[in-house]
Design a protein around this motif. Structure first.
Motif, PDB file in Angstrom:
ATOM      1  N   LYS A   1     -28.435  34.393  50.387  1.00 46.13           N
ATOM      2  CA  LYS A   1     -28.404  35.814  49.996  1.00 46.13           C
ATOM      3  C   LYS A   1     -29.414  36.079  48.877  1.00 46.13           C
ATOM      4  N   GLN A   2     -29.448  35.205  47.872  1.00 43.87           N
ATOM      5  CA  GLN A   2     -30.408  35.379  46.776  1.00 43.87           C
ATOM      6  C   GLN A   2     -31.842  35.331  47.310  1.00 43.87           C
ATOM      7  N   ARG A   3     -32.108  34.345  48.133  1.00 45.10           N
ATOM      8  CA  ARG A   3     -33.460  34.163  48.679  1.00 45.10           C
ATOM      9  C   ARG A   3     -33.864  35.383  49.515  1.00 45.10           C
ATOM     10  N   THR A   4     -32.946  35.860  50.340  1.00 47.20           N
ATOM     11  CA  THR A   4     -33.238  36.999  51.208  1.00 47.20           C
ATOM     12  C   THR A   4     -33.499  38.266  50.415  1.00 47.20           C
ATOM     13  N   LEU A   5     -32.575  38.622  49.511  1.00 44.59           N
ATOM     14  CA  LEU A   5     -32.725  39.874  48.773  1.00 44.59           C
ATOM     15  C   LEU A   5     -33.923  39.843  47.825  1.00 44.59           C
TER      16      LEU A   5
ATOM     17  N   ALA B   1     -30.310  47.856  49.612  1.00 45.67           N
ATOM     18  CA  ALA B   1     -28.875  48.154  49.626  1.00 45.67           C
ATOM     19  C   ALA B   1     -28.461  48.768  50.957  1.00 45.67           C
ATOM     20  N   GLU B   2     -29.246  49.696  51.425  1.00 46.45           N
ATOM     21  CA  GLU B   2     -28.933  50.349  52.698  1.00 46.45           C
ATOM     22  C   GLU B   2     -28.994  49.345  53.856  1.00 46.45           C
ATOM     23  N   ASN B   3     -30.030  48.526  53.888  1.00 47.71           N
ATOM     24  CA  ASN B   3     -30.190  47.541  54.964  1.00 47.71           C
ATOM     25  C   ASN B   3     -29.097  46.477  54.953  1.00 47.71           C
ATOM     26  N   GLU B   4     -28.632  46.114  53.758  1.00 52.32           N
ATOM     27  CA  GLU B   4     -27.650  45.036  53.619  1.00 52.32           C
ATOM     28  C   GLU B   4     -26.207  45.541  53.545  1.00 52.32           C
ATOM     29  N   GLY B   5     -26.027  46.842  53.439  1.00 50.23           N
ATOM     30  CA  GLY B   5     -24.687  47.404  53.382  1.00 50.23           C
ATOM     31  C   GLY B   5     -23.952  47.113  52.080  1.00 50.23           C
ATOM     32  N   ILE B   6     -24.711  47.062  50.986  1.00 48.15           N
ATOM     33  CA  ILE B   6     -24.113  46.861  49.656  1.00 48.15           C
ATOM     34  C   ILE B   6     -24.644  47.941  48.725  1.00 48.15           C
ATOM     35  N   THR B   7     -24.113  47.994  47.527  1.00 46.71           N
ATOM     36  CA  THR B   7     -24.553  49.034  46.596  1.00 46.71           C
ATOM     37  C   THR B   7     -25.901  48.678  45.975  1.00 46.71           C
ATOM     38  N   ARG B   8     -26.572  49.725  45.522  1.00 44.95           N
ATOM     39  CA  ARG B   8     -27.850  49.535  44.823  1.00 44.95           C
ATOM     40  C   ARG B   8     -27.633  48.685  43.566  1.00 44.95           C
ATOM     41  N   GLN B   9     -26.539  48.941  42.855  1.00 49.15           N
ATOM     42  CA  GLN B   9     -26.229  48.172  41.650  1.00 49.15           C
ATOM     43  C   GLN B   9     -25.979  46.707  41.989  1.00 49.15           C
TER      44      GLN B   9
ATOM     45  N   LEU C   1     -27.843  41.153  41.581  1.00 49.48           N
ATOM     46  CA  LEU C   1     -28.189  39.893  42.234  1.00 49.48           C
ATOM     47  C   LEU C   1     -29.646  39.514  41.963  1.00 49.48           C
ATOM     48  N   ILE C   2     -30.535  40.483  42.014  1.00 50.44           N
ATOM     49  CA  ILE C   2     -31.953  40.198  41.771  1.00 50.44           C
ATOM     50  C   ILE C   2     -32.179  39.777  40.321  1.00 50.44           C
TER      51      ILE C   2
ATOM     52  N   GLU D   1     -33.637  36.170  39.312  1.00 51.92           N
ATOM     53  CA  GLU D   1     -34.834  36.043  38.480  1.00 51.92           C
ATOM     54  C   GLU D   1     -34.544  35.170  37.258  1.00 51.92           C
ATOM     55  N   ALA D   2     -33.391  35.341  36.655  1.00 51.47           N
ATOM     56  CA  ALA D   2     -33.018  34.530  35.488  1.00 51.47           C
ATOM     57  C   ALA D   2     -32.913  33.052  35.878  1.00 51.47           C
ATOM     58  N   GLU D   3     -32.334  32.771  37.041  1.00 52.34           N
ATOM     59  CA  GLU D   3     -32.244  31.378  37.506  1.00 52.34           C
ATOM     60  C   GLU D   3     -33.636  30.783  37.729  1.00 52.34           C
ATOM     61  N   LEU D   4     -34.491  31.547  38.408  1.00 48.56           N
ATOM     62  CA  LEU D   4     -35.843  31.069  38.688  1.00 48.56           C
ATOM     63  C   LEU D   4     -36.610  30.782  37.397  1.00 48.56           C
ATOM     64  N   ARG D   5     -36.523  31.698  36.447  1.00 46.43           N
ATOM     65  CA  ARG D   5     -37.222  31.512  35.169  1.00 46.43           C
ATOM     66  C   ARG D   5     -36.635  30.338  34.386  1.00 46.43           C
ATOM     67  N   GLY D   6     -35.333  30.141  34.490  1.00 48.61           N
ATOM     68  CA  GLY D   6     -34.702  28.995  33.837  1.00 48.61           C
ATOM     69  C   GLY D   6     -35.212  27.675  34.393  1.00 48.61           C
TER      70      GLY D   6
END
Length: 102
Positions: free
Chosen positions: A21-25, A40-48, A53-54, A58-63
């Motif tokens: 999910k992280q990789r996809t979004l 959000a619309e394509n995945e059926g989840i909220t914009r927030q 998640l993004i 990003e925090a994980e990648l930078r870590g």
């Protein structure tokens, strides 16, 4: 949230360590330039939900990059390879050092 193209490079290097999910979004956002609303619309989840998640991704990648510096080294190798190709010089010593560190 402004897009940082460096995160796209981090995804290339560390993406395999993320959840599907992280990789996809993150891929939609950074590589395909979709907006948070479109994702959000394509995945059926909220914009927030997408935004959260993004940001976490990003925090994980930078870590990981702060710990390993693989992306930094790979980008520098690409830069040195291009310089070497353009000037027809032998492989710079810095390039060999970076390869050894990988």
């Amino acid at each position: 949230m402004p897009k940082d193209l460096y995160v796209s490079a981090l995804l290339d290097v560390y993406g395999a360590f993320l959840s599907e999910k992280q990789r996809t979004l993150a891929g939609y956002y950074y590589n395909e330039d979709l907006s948070l609303s479109e994702i959000a619309e394509n995945e059926g989840i909220t914009r927030q939900g997408v935004n959260d998640l993004i940001k976490r991704t990003e925090a994980e990648l930078r870590g990981w990059e702060d710990e390993c510096h693989y992306c930094e080294r790979i980008l520098r190798l690409k830069e040195l390879a291009e310089q070497s190709r353009n000037s027809a010089q032998t492989v710079p010593a810095e390039m060999l050092d970076l390869i050894e560190k990988l």
